[in-house]
Write a protein that holds these residues in place. Structure first.
Motif, PDB file in Angstrom:
ATOM      1  N   ALA A 134      17.398 -17.974 -39.301  1.00 48.14           N
ATOM      2  CA  ALA A 134      18.200 -19.184 -39.147  1.00 48.14           C
ATOM      3  C   ALA A 134      18.059 -19.651 -37.708  1.00 48.14           C
ATOM      4  O   ALA A 134      17.702 -18.877 -36.827  1.00 48.14           O
ATOM      5  N   SER A 135      18.347 -20.925 -37.519  1.00 45.28           N
ATOM      6  CA  SER A 135      18.244 -21.479 -36.178  1.00 45.28           C
ATOM      7  C   SER A 135      19.542 -21.207 -35.424  1.00 45.28           C
ATOM      8  O   SER A 135      20.618 -21.277 -36.001  1.00 45.28           O
TER       9      SER A 135
ATOM     10  N   PHE B 262      22.124 -21.953 -31.925  1.00 47.43           N
ATOM     11  CA  PHE B 262      22.572 -23.131 -31.187  1.00 47.43           C
ATOM     12  C   PHE B 262      21.583 -23.514 -30.093  1.00 47.43           C
ATOM     13  O   PHE B 262      21.383 -24.686 -29.806  1.00 47.43           O
TER      14      PHE B 262
ATOM     15  N   GLN C 127      17.585 -16.716 -35.319  1.00 43.74           N
ATOM     16  CA  GLN C 127      18.367 -15.511 -35.613  1.00 43.74           C
ATOM     17  C   GLN C 127      17.761 -14.821 -36.830  1.00 43.74           C
ATOM     18  O   GLN C 127      17.448 -15.469 -37.823  1.00 43.74           O
TER      19      GLN C 127
ATOM     20  N   ASP D 138      23.290 -27.149 -39.353  1.00 44.88           N
ATOM     21  CA  ASP D 138      22.622 -25.957 -39.863  1.00 44.88           C
ATOM     22  C   ASP D 138      22.855 -24.827 -38.870  1.00 44.88           C
ATOM     23  O   ASP D 138      22.124 -24.670 -37.913  1.00 44.88           O
ATOM     24  N   TYR D 139      23.920 -24.067 -39.091  1.00 44.70           N
ATOM     25  CA  TYR D 139      24.285 -23.000 -38.144  1.00 44.70           C
ATOM     26  C   TYR D 139      23.793 -21.657 -38.685  1.00 44.70           C
ATOM     27  O   TYR D 139      23.514 -21.538 -39.898  1.00 44.70           O
ATOM     28  N   PRO D 140      23.679 -20.644 -37.819  1.00 48.17           N
ATOM     29  CA  PRO D 140      22.994 -19.413 -38.244  1.00 48.17           C
ATOM     30  C   PRO D 140      23.578 -18.760 -39.500  1.00 48.17           C
ATOM     31  O   PRO D 140      22.834 -18.256 -40.316  1.00 48.17           O
ATOM     32  N   GLU D 141      24.886 -18.764 -39.678  1.00 51.38           N
ATOM     33  CA  GLU D 141      25.462 -18.071 -40.832  1.00 51.38           C
ATOM     34  C   GLU D 141      25.759 -19.044 -41.972  1.00 51.38           C
ATOM     35  O   GLU D 141      26.644 -18.820 -42.791  1.00 51.38           O
TER      36      GLU D 141
ATOM     37  N   PHE E 132      18.378 -23.660 -49.027  1.00 48.68           N
ATOM     38  CA  PHE E 132      18.672 -24.926 -48.360  1.00 48.68           C
ATOM     39  C   PHE E 132      19.253 -25.909 -49.374  1.00 48.68           C
ATOM     40  O   PHE E 132      18.638 -26.921 -49.697  1.00 48.68           O
TER      41      PHE E 132
ATOM     42  N   ARG F 269      24.271 -19.586 -44.676  1.00 47.35           N
ATOM     43  CA  ARG F 269      24.084 -19.067 -46.026  1.00 47.35           C
ATOM     44  C   ARG F 269      24.983 -17.880 -46.320  1.00 47.35           C
ATOM     45  O   ARG F 269      24.952 -17.329 -47.407  1.00 47.35           O
ATOM     46  N   HIS F 270      25.771 -17.462 -45.341  1.00 46.23           N
ATOM     47  CA  HIS F 270      26.635 -16.292 -45.544  1.00 46.23           C
ATOM     48  C   HIS F 270      27.802 -16.636 -46.475  1.00 46.23           C
ATOM     49  O   HIS F 270      28.321 -17.739 -46.462  1.00 46.23           O
TER      50      HIS F 270
ATOM     51  N   PRO G  46      30.106 -23.164 -31.878  1.00 46.05           N
ATOM     52  CA  PRO G  46      29.434 -23.892 -30.794  1.00 46.05           C
ATOM     53  C   PRO G  46      28.962 -25.291 -31.184  1.00 46.05           C
ATOM     54  O   PRO G  46      28.728 -26.130 -30.314  1.00 46.05           O
ATOM     55  N   TYR G  47      28.801 -25.552 -32.461  1.00 40.63           N
ATOM     56  CA  TYR G  47      28.315 -26.859 -32.909  1.00 40.63           C
ATOM     57  C   TYR G  47      29.442 -27.897 -32.969  1.00 40.63           C
ATOM     58  O   TYR G  47      29.192 -29.062 -33.235  1.00 40.63           O
TER      59      TYR G  47
ATOM     60  N   LYS H 260      35.349 -15.180 -40.780  1.00 33.84           N
ATOM     61  CA  LYS H 260      35.374 -15.187 -39.311  1.00 33.84           C
ATOM     62  C   LYS H 260      33.948 -15.257 -38.754  1.00 33.84           C
ATOM     63  O   LYS H 260      33.673 -15.985 -37.797  1.00 33.84           O
ATOM     64  N   LYS H 261      33.052 -14.495 -39.391  1.00 35.18           N
ATOM     65  CA  LYS H 261      31.650 -14.500 -38.974  1.00 35.18           C
ATOM     66  C   LYS H 261      31.092 -15.930 -39.053  1.00 35.18           C
ATOM     67  O   LYS H 261      30.346 -16.375 -38.183  1.00 35.18           O
TER      68      LYS H 261
END
Lengths: 123, 349, 350
Positions: free
Chosen positions: B239-240, B242, B247, C209-212, C192, C214-215, C246-247, C238-239
């Motif tokens: 994943a991208s 910030f 990641q 599109d933040y890292p988690e 996606f 798909r969590h 940050p976004y 929380k994760k």
């Protein structure tokens, strides 16, 4: 406020720069450590590991990732017999590695910065 | 050659290392060969590489040497001539190219090679979506520039390789091992370290298969001399972040704990699939095997023959193969073809 | 942003829908289902049937290992019987888990025809009912997605910050049971997904599109049902919050009843437990259902949509979009009855 539960802490390894630096120092002290290919010969032959829960291969892998929790106590199980060094097919100097690991993890030998780092990373 | 049917003794389809090598050997034996290549360059898959394992020799030089063989042996050779159909008619093979031109050959050698696995099919790895995710082929192009940079054009803090992308993966239907990716990642990891010594380099693998001469030594050198970290575990998603890094999530299976880290570049070691040409032509003449690769008659003693008389196979159209193996295989095929031409006089084919 | 969702399009019926409501949605987002029916009937002129005799799909019990498979199959069969009796063929379950359950049962019957026959027999023996398998099963978000441009023409507002003129930054969450069980059943597949992203982009917003991304939200039935296990549930949310923070998202839009509820309520719990909120001003990140998002843009009254019953309050978002609302009517129910005022949280601002 008490909700009757606490929020679980993440258990994934998340490498840090400080951990990487610590590994770099260890690799300088025991250059043969880099060669390990995780065959497990050391653990298979370990005098201690046959009687108590002690996996030297796992210990040094956790150290590679900067996961120091309880490693100091873990390493006390090693009797320094040197059998692991004899069997290693990649010539890793495991006895030397263990001694350096003990030194690195023993609080008396640590710099204040690193002690602080270990405290903050022992979750 | 427009307007008339060209008659050939041995038609070699595919101008990669196998096709060129077979053509050059056969022509040295006095056999009339013609060489057909669909792309506009000879050995384009090698041309996409920077240096070759295990000796770090130049890929461009190998392409030059191979191309030179075509010139030296005065082989009738056609670039940008994609053969799209292959059919047995009486005692001859009829080849048809994309422009509709036909060629008649007594004997055919299929050397149509492989295509790179399309990494977009592993969607969870974000190729084509996240800037920091590239394939091993993209990395070769970057290595050719002589400089390793992250998406911001800076020196990367971390470069991570992931093995077995498109190989050994039921989800995309390829159960086989692509064979060359393991050592390619070791080679590329070393090249990254040579160009950018401060960069941390990780290689995530399921098994490391160092099968060739010098490969195991190269792996050891990667660890010992370059401090490259080999982690046993498969990256499950990218994943991208910030700050436009990547990641990744994996398990260090040798510790038994999940791992989450970010990297500037994630290099997907893309495997080999039967090329479009291989799939099409092998199917045309009923020698299509598993995964669309061309099927030889027998793996030990007749690995260049096929179920069809007068149709031979060589190189990575049969299965994933290294360059040197493909060249050796082509020499074996050339020997088989010479034998075949000897026992089958011109009027009895 | 480059995506491959276009390669994953599913068949979504045009009209004549049989609607099945969710067990929990009317409690937590009480206006969502009504808004969906209104949108389909009044904005799009569609025929959608709201059956009075419907019941649970057993999803929560099924996924908690409380309800056995055959029971779930029979209950699903009864719902299909209601659809068949009403003369409909296109099934629209309001809940992502129901959607997953129906898709799963139909798939199971396809591969094991003897299970279908057994289910038909049990249903007939016990209720005298027979059923047809739906021609099309679509989630309500699929339908809104399909008609997103038609709806856009009727919208009064856009997902644009009226102070800056920039697109609102939106986190979307499709819910695991929408596309992770059967990726092809979801618009855009599991990695996606495009069903909510398509709405956001069509209506002027920007997808984060933040890292988690798909969590899982952590809902996980068996986990949250047991109080002692909730720490594990909440840790998942929380994760996600930490990863999206940050976004600076303007709001979250979710597809699934459980996810929408958890992503909303857990913000309160985390604020109370750790004094941490995930927006700069301490109000938390508003969480909307897709019907609420569409309803707001169509100019529906936020209080009739039920936004006052959310944990994270919507006013800052309404102000950003420029949606008119009457603060004095916030706690007046649809029937005109004055609703009791909720207690104020200690840490989360409302």
């Amino acid at each position: 406020m008490d909700f009757g539960f606490t929020i679980s802490k993440p258990r994934s390894i998340e490498p840090t720069e400080a951990g990487k630096e610590q590994l770099r120092l260890l690799e300088e002290q025991v250059p043969t450590f880099r060669r390990c290919m995780n065959c497990g010969g050391c653990t298979a032959t370990c005098s201690a590991g046959h009687f108590i829960n002690f996996n030297i291969r796992k210990v040094h892998n956790l150290y590679r990732w900067g996961q120091y929790k309880e490693l100091d106590e873990e390493l006390q199980k090693c009797m320094l017999c040197g059998k692991c060094t004899l069997v290693c097919p990649r010539g890793v100097n495991l006895r030397s590695l263990i001694i350096h690991l003990r030194k690195a993890l023993n609080k008396d030998h640590l710099s204040n910065d690193f002690q602080h780092f270990i405290r903050n990373n022992n979750r | 050659m427009d307007g008339k049917i060209i008659s050939i003794q041995v038609a070699i389809i595919g101008g990669g290392p196998a096709g060129i090598e077979a053509a050059s050997i056969l022509s040295r034996y006095g056999v009339q060969v013609s060489l057909f290549e669909g792309e506009s360059k000879w050995a384009h898959n090698i041309g996409n590489k920077f240096k070759l394992f295990p000796d770090f020799s130049s890929a461009d030089e190998l392409v030059q040497t191979l191309s030179q063989k075509i010139v030296e042996n005065q082989i009738p050779a056609y670039l940008s001539t994609k053969i799209v159909a292959l059919e047995k008619q009486k005692n001859a093979w009829v080849l048809t190219d994309e422009q509709g031109r036909s060629y008649v050959a007594d004997t055919v050698l299929l050397a149509t090679g492989y295509d790179i696995f399309d990494a977009k099919r592993k969607e969870e790895l974000g190729y084509g979506i996240y800037n920091g995710v590239m394939t091993s082929v993209d990395l070769e192009a970057m290595l050719k520039t002589g400089k390793i940079t992250n998406v911001l054009g800076e020196q990367p803090q971390c470069v991570t390789f992931l093995q077995c992308v498109g190989s050994r993966d039921e989800k995309i239907g390829n159960h086989y091992c692509s064979k060359v990716c393991c050592v390619t990642a070791v080679k590329q990891a070393i090249e990254v370290k040579k160009m950018s010594p401060q960069t941390d380099v990780f290689v995530f693998y399921m098994d490391l298969r160092m099968w060739g001469q010098g490969f195991e030594e190269l792996y050891r050198e990667a660890q010992e001399k370059y401090s490259i970290r080999f982690v046993r575990g498969r990256i499950s998603e990218a994943a991208s972040t910030f700050d436009d890094r990547v990641q990744i999530k994996a398990e260090d299976t040798l510790v038994g704990q999940p791992l989450k880290m970010s990297t500037d570049l994630l290099v997907l070691m893309v495997g080999m699939e039967a090329s479009c040409g291989t799939k099409k032509l092998a199917a045309c003449c009923g020698i299509d095997g598993e995964y669309g690769f061309a099927l030889s008659k027998q793996p030990h003693l007749a690995d260049n023959q096929t179920a069809q008389r007068g149709l031979f196979v060589a190189g990575a159209c049969k299965r994933p193969m290294s360059i040197s193996d493909a060249i050796n295989d082509a020499r074996a095929a050339a020997t088989e073809i010479v034998e075949y031409l000897k026992i089958v006089p011109a009027n009895k084919k | 942003m480059k995506r491959y969702w276009n390669e994953y399009q599913k068949k979504i019926a045009d009209d004549k829908f049989f609607y099945e409501r969710s067990c929990i949605r009317q409690t937590f987002f009480p206006g969502s289902e009504a808004a969906f029916l209104k949108m389909l009937r009044e904005e799009l002129g569609k025929d959608i049937y709201d059956e009075a005799n419907q019941h649970t799909c057993t999803g929560i019990g099924y996924h908690s290992d409380i309800v056995p498979l055959q029971t779930t199959m029979t209950v699903v069969a009864r719902l299909f019987a209601l659809m068949t009796e009403a003369g409909y063929e296109n099934y629209v379950p309001s809940c992502v888990t129901s959607f997953g359950v129906f898709t799963e049962m139909v798939e199971m019957w396809k591969h094991n025809p003897e299970l279908l026959e057994k289910t038909r027999k049990i249903l007939y023996d016990t209720t005298g009912r027979t059923f047809e398998i739906p021609k099309n099963i679509a989630h309500p978000s699929d339908i809104i997605y399909k008609f997103r441009y038609e709806l856009k023409q009727k919208m009064k507002y856009q997902l644009v910050n009226r102070f800056t003129g920039k697109p609102l930054r939106v986190v979307e969450h499709i819910g695991c049971h929408y596309a992770k069980i059967f990726p092809k059943a979801g618009v855009g597949n599991a990695e996606f997904p495009y069903v909510l992203a398509g709405m956001i982009e069509a209506w002027g917003g920007e997808v984060i599109d933040y890292p988690e991304r798909r969590h899982c939200c952590g809902f996980g039935f068996r986990q949250y049902l047991v109080q002692e296990n909730r720490g594990y549930s909440i840790a998942n949310s929380k994760k996600k919050f930490e990863s999206m923070e940050p976004y600076e998202p303007d709001f979250i839009v979710a597809n699934c009843p459980g996810c929408t509820m958890f992503l909303d309520k857990w913000q309160y719990t985390i604020a109370e437990m750790e004094n941490k909120t995930y927006d700069k001003n301490g109000y938390g990140i508003p969480v909307l259902s897709y019907e609420e998002m569409a309803g707001l843009l169509l100019g529906y009254d936020p209080w009739k949509l039920g936004l006052q019953l959310h944990q994270v309050q919507a006013e800052p978002l309404l102000n950003k979009i420029g949606i008119a609302y009457n603060p004095n009517e916030k706690f007046t129910g649809v029937s005109g009855k004055i609703l009791p005022r909720p207690e104020k949280p200690h840490n989360l601002l409302v």
